[in-house]
Structures are given as C-alpha cells and as structure tokens.
Enzyme design. Structure first.
Site: not given
Length: 666
Positions: A186, A247
C-alpha cells in the site's frame, strides 16, 4: 498472413556461413520452405502458436468485509469457505490478508513481531493452513514507515511502525520464509512522506529479487499506489499488478455502481497490460450488501472484459447461492483468465453512454464483448464485427450469463440491454487480415522500421520469439517515442521452437518504429517477427499543429479531469489519438473529452480533458482551413503565445488565421 520481408536462410548459424555454403553449392538464395542438404533449416520464424501467459490473480481478500478485524479464525473460516463453495475449484486460489494482521512491533534486529493471540503459531502457521487446502497465501504491507492502519485506523486502534520502509529486503525475506506467495504493498506511508512512486516501487521490486536469491521463494508483487504516480507508464514488469485508482469501496460505505464504473474506466490502459502484468481496478464488491444480482453480474462483466484480477471481498461463509454462481461462472472466468492476457478496449459508442468493449481472446477469430448501457433506459445495442478486427463474415454469438447460444449473424449482432446494465458475450468469427514483419538481421532484440498503419489506433501485435531456456526471459517494446514496456517471454522448449505472445500497442497513421531491447541484467529472447492487426473500433486521429508539427497531447498519459492539453512530439500514443464523434466531441482514452474549462468563452480559457458530459463546451468543429473551433465560444484551439516547443499549453483564443491555430487531422 502476408510477409513484408521474406526471411532467408539464417538460423543462428550466421549469415556468413550460410552464404558460403550456398555459394559452394552453386545455389541461388532459397525460400525458407525449400530443404537443401546438408543444411538444417531454422524453424519458421513466423509462428501462430500462442504461449499462454500467467493469468491475473484470482482469490479472496479480507479488507472489504473485515477491515482490520482479522485473525486466524477469520482467515481459516474464509479459506474453508473458498474450498467448500466451489470457488477454489473455479480458479480462486489466493487467500490474501489485508491491513490489520500486524499491529506494529519489531525486535532488536528489526524483525516483525506478531501477536500470537491473534495468530497462534505465528504467520507461518496461517500460511501453512492456507497451503494445506491447496491454495496460495497473500499478505499486506506499506511502502512507507507507517502503514494505512496508522493514518486511517479502522476497527482497530492506530498501529504505528507497520510499514516496510528501511526493511524492504528484510520484510520480503520474512514473508517468503513464512511461505506467503503474494504481497500487496500500500501507499499511505509513502504518500504521507512524499516518496516518489516509481522509484520506491522499483526499489521494492529489486528487493524482492534480492530476497528471492536468498530464500528461493519469489512473491507476486501487487503495487497499490492508487494510480497516483501514473503506474501504467512504468509498473509493467516490476509489479505483477498495479492499482489504477482509489478503493472501489471505502470501509463502512455502501457499494455503488457509480464507483464500480469509475474504477473500471480508470483501469483501461491496454498497452501496459499483457504477458502476465495487469492493471488492477481493486478488489471485488460482488456479494456485498447493497448490490443486486444484476449489479453483481455487471461488476464481474466489467472486471472480466478488462482482464482484471478477481479478488472477491465478500464474506464467503455467508454468501448466497446466487452470489456464488455469479462468482463461479466459468465462461466469465475464462474471459478474464484468457491465455493471451490482454485487456478489452472500447470499440464503439454510437450513442452517448451506450458503449461497446471488445477483448481479443486466444484462438483465431475469438472475441469477448461487453455491451454496456450507462443510461437510465433500456436500449438496443449493436456490436459490429469490423470494429473488433474481424471480417464481416458470419460469426457465432454466445451469451455468457445465460450460457446459451444466440445464433450466427453476419456483420454484427444486436440485442436489448437493460438500463444501467451490460450483456457479456463471446464471439467466434473470422480474423481480419494483418501484416507480418520479419527480422532479417541476427539481432535477438531487433528494431522493426516502417511498421505501417492506415490509421492511428490500438493494434494487436503478435510477437514471434524463441526462448530455449527454462525460465521466463524479458525484453522491452517501445513504439516511436512512447513509453517502453517490459514484455515477458515464457520458455518455448528450445532455441529453434517459435511461439507467440501478444501485446496491444498504439500506432500512429503511416510509418511506425517498433523497437525491442534487452532488459538490463537479464538474457533476452530471440524475437523474429511481428504480426500487426488493427482493431478498427479504436481508430482515431492525431491533431497536428501547422506551426509546430507537434501533436495535441495529454501529458504522461494522465487521465485526471482538468489536465490541460499541450503540444508534444507526435508518437501515436493513446494520449494523442482522438475520436471525432458524430456528436462533435474529441474523445481521448475512450472516455475523456477535450473541453473548454468551466464552460469558458474568454481568450485564454484552458483546453483540458474532462469526463464526457455532452456539453457544448466539449464539441468542436474542424474547418477546411485548419481552424478547430469550440462550439460554445467559437474561439480557436490555440498554441499559447504562438509557441512551438514541447509542453506548450493549449488554450482558446480569438481566431486570427495564424499557424498556431491551424491543425491537421492525421
């Protein structure tokens, strides 16, 4: 297939030895198909035998349903459900732990210390359990010092020191020794620290190689910098997959079709995706509360046509039979996992928001098609065979979701698509003609000059090569001045056995140069031929300035709304190819319109890209004298300050007849 160059006797014997042999034999130069003794012919350098490539990952990931609240019980339950539901048998192999597995401790040597009340026996034990079910295990980290669980604590308190910065190789070795097969990296820490995305993730890729040299166990790398660093320009061959957007659902929110479509649009970078490297629009929402069965099918159709990773995010232990059947539809999965490894592209939008996408599949004349209705009313939609790169001969059509044959149809197929929905099809027709270019040199990574295209657009390139080693070899491919992409070439069995892999490339109208080059530090395959075929539905034009002889360009393949258009050397890239629609729009990337910023009508108004809205400020008229005027203001597209250099920004200005306001559609 026609051949632009006839390859003479060559092999890797060397041309000098061959010429001498022919001279001694008193022979003229022979065609490859003749077989004079005593020489042994090199196998035909033009192959039609496809090498299947590594498909996009399929599996389950914890975040969408459990956020940080994961432990060995949750993961074991979902692992068991992946098997018992039939998903594992359908191809879902990865069980991926996301954020929350590690709460932030290291020992004196910098090694990760986990909470064994959450993970009895440690992380190796949970990886071993996943493997015991015949599955693969994935884990999660961050590129920065702090992970996302520190900046955005969700369901557990903020967890400091959960990033891998300063421990890249150490952590990757740890994950490998624990037995994990996949790691998602991430970007929360990287973003907070202002790290450079490309440099950071390439350093992590190098650390993964170094760790593998120690452990013998390599990890699949999932880069998750959300497309913030334009990953589609540089991630191919460093990451196995890379996120192209934020996302698809944020924790606690209800899934929506709008967000699904946004992530789908942002993931379409066809030149970057091939040979086992994939654009990633994020995990699936299929089966989560808030989506209907039709929306779940739409979701799967979008991801399948784009060849995206299929990582389910729903609670597998409680999902309905309907959800399971959608997730395990074998024809849908076959489209996603197709051995050619390519991405679908938009090939038509005759009416605004009635969009047709086509994906080239393995085999001859095979395509997948998604008819996507983004409107609020049911509509009749047509796919034309010619747009897909097929001839107008009769083709057979099959509906993927119903599992039924629709029949055989000439020139195209028409059906009704419900509002806000899609129809997913497979088509078996006749391949249109292509052109083959053969390498007549002894170079293993040649340059093919004068690769001609009748129009600018996305083309299918089948690359003939040989790789006699036991491992994958790599080379870069670069078209004109565009970005270079690493291409993977799996073993072919011997140095004289030829196979093909496929890429999609963006070519300019006229002559193009396609260059292959070795990847530093690695052995290259023996590349021998290219077959180039158009996908006519992607065709467009370049807008060339009369004063500069440079093209209207969107910098660095940026897809963000409000990016100002500029001048740049013409290279035929997708960021320089515009479709002038019957509605008067100039569309780039398939979904962004050239736009007068904020409906501006004053001199100096920026010319930008924006999601197509149908507004008059997004409509243009190209005049016979080369003026390109905005339909809202009547002002001309203008290279500001009459400049001609790369990077010159484009604006609207009162038409004055000067060459910085004259354009040619090429």
């Amino acid at each position: 297939m026609s051949s632009v160059f006839t390859r003479r006797w060559a092999g890797r014997i060397t041309a000098r030895v061959l010429a001498l042999s022919l001279a001694l034999a008193g022979l003229a130069v022979l065609d490859r198909h003749e077989s004079p003794a005593p020489l042994t012919a090199e196998p035909a350098a033009v192959s039609t035998t496809l090498t299947g490539v590594t498909p996009p990952p399929m599996g389950w990931a914890s975040w969408n349903s459990f956020a940080s609240s994961i432990d060995h019980n949750v993961v074991k339950q979902q692992t068991d459900a992946l098997v018992s539901s039939g998903m594992a048998a359908a191809g879902y192999k990865y069980v991926n732990l996301d954020d929350g597995w590690w709460q932030g401790e290291r020992d004196a040597n910098g090694n990760i210390v986990v909470d064994e009340t959450l993970w009895p026996g440690g992380m190796k034990a949970i990886a071993d359990y996943i493997h015991s079910k015949g599955l693969k295990a994935g884990i999660y980290t961050d590129a920065g010092k702090q992970g996302c669980g520190y900046y955005f604590p969700t369901t557990r308190p903020a967890a400091p020191n959960t990033g891998m910065e300063g421990h890249y190789q150490q952590d990757l070795e740890t994950f490998q020794r624990w037995g994990f097969d996949y790691v998602k990296i991430d970007w929360c820490g990287g973003q907070a620290e202002g790290l450079d995305q490309e440099a950071t993730y390439k350093a992590i890729a190098a650390a993964n190689e170094a760790a593998t040299a120690v452990t013998g166990h390599k990890l699949v790398l999932s880069f998750c910098e959300w497309g913030s660093g334009l990953s589609w320009n540089w991630a191919t061959g460093y990451g196995d997959l890379w996120r192209t957007s934020t996302d698809v659902i944020f924790w606690g929110q209800t899934p929506t079709t709008a967000k699904m479509l946004t992530n789908f649009d942002r993931a379409l970078h066809p030149a970057a995706q091939h040979t086992g490297y994939y654009n990633d629009p994020d995990m699936l929402m299929t089966g989560m509360s808030g989506l209907t069965a039709a929306q779940n099918r739409l979701h799967m159709g979008l991801w399948a046509i784009s060849g995206a990773p299929l990582l389910a995010g729903n609670n597998l232990a409680t999902m309905s039979t309907t959800t399971r059947d959608i997730l395990t539809n074998r024809e849908m999965i076959a489209i996603d996992q197709d051995p050619r490894g390519l991405q679908g592209v938009k090939v038509a939008e005759d009416t605004r928001n009635l969009q047709v996408y086509g994906k080239v599949l393995a085999g001859t004349g095979k395509r997948a098609v998604l008819l996507l209705n983004r409107t609020s009313a049911s509509a009749s939609m047509t796919v034309r065979w010619a747009d897909l790169g097929l001839t107008s001969a009769t083709a057979s059509v099959r509906n993927v979701w119903t599992g039924t044959d629709a029949g055989s149809f000439g020139t195209g197929y028409t059906t009704t698509v419900p509002a806000g929905d899609a129809v997913l099809l497979t088509v078996s027709g006749t391949e249109a003609s292509g052109t083959t270019y053969e390498d007549t040199t002894t170079a293993t990574t040649p340059t093919f000059g004068n690769v001609t295209a009748a129009s600018a657009g996305t083309k299918l390139l089948d690359i003939t090569y040989a790789n006699g080693s036991a491992t994958v070899r790599k080379a870069t491919v670069k078209v004109n001045g565009q970005y270079a992409y690493i291409v993977s070439f799996p073993p072919t069995g011997s140095a004289t056995t030829y196979r093909t892999v496929s890429v999609l490339a963006h070519l300019a109208k006229g002559a193009n140069t396609v260059r292959f080059a070795a990847v530093s530090g690695t052995a290259a395959p023996d590349i021998d031929a290219l077959r180039v075929q158009g996908i006519p539905g992607t065709d467009g034009t370049a807008l060339v300035g009369a004063a500069s002889n440079r093209c209207v360009d969107i910098e660095k393949n940026t897809i963000t709304d409000a990016t100002q258009a500029q001048l740049w050397d013409c290279g035929g890239g997708r960021n320089q190819t515009f479709t002038h629609t019957s509605r008067g729009e100039l569309v780039v990337y398939g979904n962004k319109c050239l736009d007068a910023d904020n409906n501006g009508t004053a001199n100096g108004t920026k010319v930008i890209i924006w999601s197509c809205t149908g507004g008059t400020n997004q409509k243009w008229t190209l005049h016979s004298d080369g003026r390109l005027t905005n339909n809202l203001s009547g002002l001309c597209l203008d290279a500001s300050n009459a400049a001609t250099a790369n990077g010159t920004k484009l604006v609207l200005w009162t038409c004055n007849g000067q060459n910085n306001q004259r354009w040619t559609a090429a």
